[in-house]
Design an enzyme around this catalytic site. Structure first.
Site, PDB file in Angstrom:
ATOM      1  N   ARG A  61       0.808  -1.344   0.139  1.00 16.34           N
ATOM      2  CA  ARG A  61      -0.241  -0.125  -0.247  1.00 16.34           C
ATOM      3  C   ARG A  61       0.820   1.034  -0.026  1.00 16.34           C
ATOM      4  NH1 ARG A  61      -3.561  -1.350   4.969  1.00 16.34           N
ATOM      5  NH2 ARG A  61      -2.513  -3.261   4.982  1.00 16.34           N
ATOM      6  N   GLU A  98       1.766  -5.139  13.343  1.00 14.16           N
ATOM      7  CA  GLU A  98       0.571  -4.941  14.100  1.00 14.16           C
ATOM      8  C   GLU A  98       0.276  -6.549  14.176  1.00 14.16           C
ATOM      9  OE1 GLU A  98      -2.740  -2.622  13.336  1.00 14.16           O
ATOM     10  OE2 GLU A  98      -3.530  -3.061  15.179  1.00 14.16           O
TER      11      GLU A  98
HETATM   12  O1  LIG Z   1       2.924   0.631  11.589  1.00 12.62           O
HETATM   13  P1  LIG Z   1       2.628  -1.001  11.265  1.00 12.62           P
HETATM   14  O2  LIG Z   1       2.273  -1.639  12.603  1.00 12.62           O
HETATM   15  O3  LIG Z   1       4.002  -1.439  10.650  1.00 12.62           O
HETATM   16  O4  LIG Z   1       1.626  -1.224  10.311  1.00 12.62           O
HETATM   17  C1  LIG Z   1       1.344  -0.471   9.250  1.00 12.62           C
HETATM   18  C2  LIG Z   1       1.665  -1.309   7.899  1.00 12.62           C
HETATM   19  O5  LIG Z   1       0.923  -2.373   7.806  1.00 12.62           O
HETATM   20  C3  LIG Z   1       0.372  -2.320   6.402  1.00 12.62           C
HETATM   21  O6  LIG Z   1       0.937  -3.123   5.557  1.00 12.62           O
HETATM   22  P2  LIG Z   1       0.896  -4.696   5.465  1.00 12.62           P
HETATM   23  O7  LIG Z   1       2.182  -5.178   6.197  1.00 12.62           O
HETATM   24  O8  LIG Z   1      -0.358  -5.366   6.047  1.00 12.62           O
HETATM   25  O9  LIG Z   1       1.231  -4.864   3.971  1.00 12.62           O
HETATM   26  P3  LIG Z   1       0.553  -4.662   2.500  1.00 12.62           P
HETATM   27  O10 LIG Z   1       0.770  -3.055   2.538  1.00 12.62           O
HETATM   28  O11 LIG Z   1       1.239  -5.357   1.692  1.00 12.62           O
HETATM   29  O12 LIG Z   1      -1.205  -5.010   2.649  1.00 12.62           O
HETATM   30  C4  LIG Z   1       0.112  -0.960   6.312  1.00 12.62           C
HETATM   31  O13 LIG Z   1       0.305  -0.608   4.863  1.00 12.62           O
HETATM   32  C5  LIG Z   1       1.630  -0.484   6.629  1.00 12.62           C
HETATM   33  O14 LIG Z   1       2.664  -0.692   5.618  1.00 12.62           O
HETATM   34  N1  LIG Z   2      -5.586  -1.472  11.532  1.00 11.98           N
HETATM   35  C1  LIG Z   2      -4.990  -1.539  10.459  1.00 11.98           C
HETATM   36  N2  LIG Z   2      -5.777  -1.641   9.395  1.00 11.98           N
HETATM   37  C2  LIG Z   2      -5.313  -1.575   7.981  1.00 11.98           C
HETATM   38  N3  LIG Z   2      -3.896  -1.829   7.798  1.00 11.98           N
HETATM   39  C3  LIG Z   2      -2.980  -2.006   8.904  1.00 11.98           C
HETATM   40  N4  LIG Z   2      -1.806  -2.380   9.124  1.00 11.98           N
HETATM   41  C4  LIG Z   2      -1.587  -2.340  10.308  1.00 11.98           C
HETATM   42  N5  LIG Z   2      -2.420  -2.148  10.957  1.00 11.98           N
HETATM   43  C5  LIG Z   2      -3.314  -1.949  10.158  1.00 11.98           C
END
Ligand SMILES: O=P(O)(O)OC[C@H]1O[C@H](OP(=O)(O)OP(=O)(O)O)[C@H](O)[C@@H]1O
Ligand SMILES: Nc1ncnc2[nH]cnc12
Length: 173
Positions: A61, A98
């Site tokens: 993302r 998370e």
């Molecule tokens: O602050 P944090 O606890 O690290 O969480 C935030 C991250 O989690 C999600 O990515 P995710 O790892 O789910 O991967 P994606 O973007 O591939 O969906 C979001 O897009 C952030 O990059």
């Molecule tokens: N609560 C949340 N919603 C969407 N993306 C996330 N990445 C980490 N935590 C998330």
């Protein structure tokens, strides 16, 4: 540009991807042309007083938000990818999410020493992903000007975990 209520465009899905997580789903915002453009413009205007040469954004993302922001701000975009996806020599770093652990990589030659970088993602939760991205930028001898996110979950310690950096967000929960 006409104001858009961005929170109305974010869908909250309880218990995804695991029990207890309130997942902030940005796909309705992304498919709405006005909301997407407004969100990127809001991020861009918050960066107007910063100095930077590049945007670095983590998969997946972080690409969707970081690449149009780079275009809007007139700078290049550097991807940080999950392990094994980048073809040339990389620098690696482990991080905690998370909801899990993973390894991120950046190309060794993606940043010139001393280049100023905005680290951009869609969402700041614990700061694990952005923290790992910042560490990769610094290992590559880049200088982090600021961290910029569309969404910040203020009930999690992301900002506290990044307290050495300026943290900018457009939407807070
Ligand atoms: O602050 P944090 O606890 O690290 O969480 C935030 C991250 O989690 C999600 O990515 P995710 O790892 O789910 O991967 P994606 O973007 O591939 O969906 C979001 O897009 C952030 O990059
Ligand atoms: N609560 C949340 N919603 C969407 N993306 C996330 N990445 C980490 N935590 C998330």
């Amino acid at each position: 540009m006409e104001k858009v209520n961005l929170k109305e465009k974010i869908r909250i899905i309880p218990d995804f991807p695991q029990p207890g997580i309130l997942f902030k789903d940005v796909t309705p915002l992304l498919k709405d042309a006005k909301a997407f453009a407004y969100a990127i413009d809001q991020m861009a205007s918050k960066c107007s007083s910063l100095e930077f040469d590049l945007i670095v954004g983590p998969e997946a993302r972080g690409f969707v938000i970081g690449a149009p922001l780079a275009y809007r701000l007139g700078v290049g975009f550097v991807p940080v990818r999950k392990k094994g996806k980048l073809p040339a020599a990389t620098i690696q770093g482990e991080y905690k999410l998370e909801y899990g652990f993973d390894v991120l990589e950046i190309h060794q030659d993606a940043i010139q020493p001393g280049q100023k970088v905005l680290v951009v993602d869609d969402l700041l939760a614990t700061g694990g992903t952005i923290g790992a991205t910042v560490r990769l930028v610094e290992k590559a001898q880049g200088i982090v000007s600021a961290v910029v996110c569309l969404i910040e979950l203020t009930y999690l310690p992301g900002r506290q975990n990044l307290k050495e950096y300026e943290v900018i967000s457009v939407i807070q929960y």
